[in-house]
Design an enzyme around this catalytic site. Structure first.
Site, PDB file in Angstrom:
ATOM      1  N   GLU A   1     -12.838  55.917  31.738  1.00  0.00           N
ATOM      2  CA  GLU A   1     -13.014  54.666  32.468  1.00  0.00           C
ATOM      3  C   GLU A   1     -14.433  54.451  32.995  1.00  0.00           C
ATOM      4  O   GLU A   1     -14.656  54.304  34.205  1.00  0.00           O
ATOM      5  CB  GLU A   1     -12.006  54.569  33.613  1.00  0.00           C
ATOM      6  CG  GLU A   1     -10.577  54.461  33.141  1.00  0.00           C
ATOM      7  CD  GLU A   1      -9.603  54.045  34.224  1.00  0.00           C
ATOM      8  OE1 GLU A   1      -9.966  54.061  35.420  1.00  0.00           O
ATOM      9  OE2 GLU A   1      -8.463  53.683  33.875  1.00  0.00           O
TER      10      GLU A   1
ATOM     11  N   GLU B   1      -4.334  54.914  28.913  1.00  0.00           N
ATOM     12  CA  GLU B   1      -3.584  54.861  30.173  1.00  0.00           C
ATOM     13  C   GLU B   1      -2.873  53.519  30.304  1.00  0.00           C
ATOM     14  O   GLU B   1      -3.435  52.474  29.985  1.00  0.00           O
ATOM     15  CB  GLU B   1      -4.494  55.045  31.389  1.00  0.00           C
ATOM     16  CG  GLU B   1      -5.056  56.433  31.576  1.00  0.00           C
ATOM     17  CD  GLU B   1      -5.870  56.560  32.858  1.00  0.00           C
ATOM     18  OE1 GLU B   1      -5.644  55.770  33.804  1.00  0.00           O
ATOM     19  OE2 GLU B   1      -6.731  57.453  32.907  1.00  0.00           O
TER      20      GLU B   1
END
Length: 472
Positions: free
Chosen positions: A191, A292
């Site tokens: 991320e 995710e």
């Protein structure tokens, strides 16, 4: 289980094993070699709570406790259960601090491989691939708590030294795993948040070249920018790389836009969101990995009369998303496998020694809305909303501050509650461990063992049904 005869590879828009398409399906082992506050119950950032626990326990008991925690968090019983659901891949988030210290950069700690190797080997025994994910890089590659930076700044992008150290860590990891065909590949940065949008693609070019010089075979799983949601700045694909998104739905969290009932409009909303995130993959004709996603869940202890109905709606969101991934042959890794009851496939029994010990602190954390993830800020909104409005009035541009979707309220909460308050509460959390002997510390760590965990049955049934779909 027999070792695969070849490495997983990218072939057009699919991942293949020995030339046959494979869809990787599984979960992330968050909270283990990269701890997170909402997963295990502490406030703030991992290095902050470790700092306070070291003060309270002393070096010997501190080392004993965390070694036992890492051991019990994932054992053969976990691997057997995971495989029984028909799932075939586990994402392993790691914190760079397991491999080097900030005061001794470039001096690698071989003990970092102790538990990582153990879990990679356990997964292999049960036919489970692993993806090694650098969840926390030196300097923090993103502005959130899970990169363990301690602030709201992603300093990775403005200090070349942090980038150099990250390359060296990946060279170290690649040397160690280059011959292991049960390792599906490497996820170089979790991320990332590069507000200039140009430094991330450039770093991927650099890290791909560095890893390939040592390990030419493993797939690289490359997260999009802005928490894995934006690949618009990417142009030419790198070879044998799978580009990755993270696809959380607001309908799976507290205070959703509306109740999810599975209407045509709501399903189309999720389809459009996923299509926007994966446009680059379709453009290059490559595969997609959703690293995710997944709702959070309510518990009876939350005090909501309709908590079970809320969870039913969130399971419906999950099924909606899995349907989208199945239609697009998307590999996925749900977040997450184990926690203390928030969204894990398994979670620590409320009657365990650990939960009973820190239960008063968990109630306080919830009341103060200290954690960011899945937080219901209703108890403190009356305090923070006037300040957010004041910030907006004083500097209207704050709602355009990167990342733009946060707006004033989120930026304020990040700095004041998640960072400052979270750090301050770490010492209070550590006091719960004061004067514990090794027997007691072992019992607390053992609370995370599979034998002391509850299975989230409905979630696992949904994942099992999807896990048994054949790649086609």
């Amino acid at each position: 289980m027999a070792k695969p005869s070849s490495f997983l590879q990218v072939d057009g828009d699919r991942i293949v094993s020995d030339g046959k398409p494979i869809v990787l399906k599984g979960a992330g082992l968050g909270g283990w070699m990269n701890m997170e506050c909402f997963i295990t119950g502490y406030p703030g950032h991992e290095h902050q709570v470790r700092r306070e626990l070291l003060k309270v326990l002393g070096r010997a008991k501190y080392d004993f406790f965390f070694d036992k925690f890492l051991e019990y968090f994932f054992t053969e019983a976990d691997a057997a259960f995971f495989a029984s659901l028909g799932l075939n891949c586990i994402r392993l988030p790691i914190n760079y601090r397991h491999f080097e210290d900030d005061m001794a950069p470039g001096v690698f700690k071989e003990e970092g491989f102790k538990h990582l190797d153990r879990v990679v080997d356990l997964c292999a025994k049960y036919g489970i691939y692993t993806v090694i994910d650098l969840h926390a890089a030196p300097g923090a590659q993103n502005i959130d708590w899970h990169s363990d930076g301690g602030t709201n700044q992603a300093l990775f992008w403005v200090h070349k030294d942090f980038q150099d150290r990250t390359v060296a860590i990946w060279e170290h990891l690649a040397r160690h795993y280059r011959d292991n065909t049960w390792v599906a590949g490497y996820n170089p940065l979790n991320e990332p948040t590069d507000e200039e949008h140009t430094r991330l693609p450039a770093f991927y070019v650099r890290i791909e070249k560095a890893i390939r010089a040592i390990d030419p075979d493993h797939i690289l799983f490359l997260d999009g920018n802005t928490f894995g949601m934006d690949l618009r700045a990417f142009t030419e694909p790198l070879p044998n790389c799978v580009y990755a998104v993270h696809d959380y739905s607001n309908y799976g969290f507290p205070n959703p836009p509306e109740e999810f009932t599975g209407t045509k409009e709501q399903i189309e909303f999720h389809e459009r969101a996923f299509a926007r995130k994966t446009e680059f993959m379709r453009k290059i004709g490559g595969p997609t990995w959703n690293g995710e996603f997944g709702p959070v869940y309510q518990q009876a202890s939350d005090g909501l009369e309709d908590w079970e109905a809320i969870n039913d709606r969130r399971y419906a969101v999950l099924e909606c998303q899995l349907g989208i991934y199945a239609r697009s042959h998307t590999s996925w890794s749900i977040w997450l496998y184990k926690d203390i009851g928030f969204q894990g496939m398994t979670y620590v029994d409320p009657g365990s020694a650990y939960i009973k010990l820190i239960e008063p602190f968990l109630k306080k954390k919830r009341a103060l809305a200290v954690d960011s993830w899945g937080c219901d800020d209703t108890p403190v909104r009356g305090v923070f909303q006037p300040m957010a409005d004041w910030l907006r009035q004083a500097a209207p541009s704050i709602d355009q501050r990167y990342p733009k979707m946060w707006r004033s309220e989120h930026h304020l909460a990040r700095i004041v509650r998640n960072c400052m308050l979270g750090d301050e509460l770490c010492a209070e959390y550590a006091v719960y461990f004061k004067n514990k002997n090794e027997t007691e510390l072992d019992e607390l760590a053992y609370s995370f063992a599979f034998e002391n965990c509850v299975k989230r049955e409905r979630l696992n049934e949904i994942l099992q049904a999807d896990g048994r779909r054949e790649a086609s």
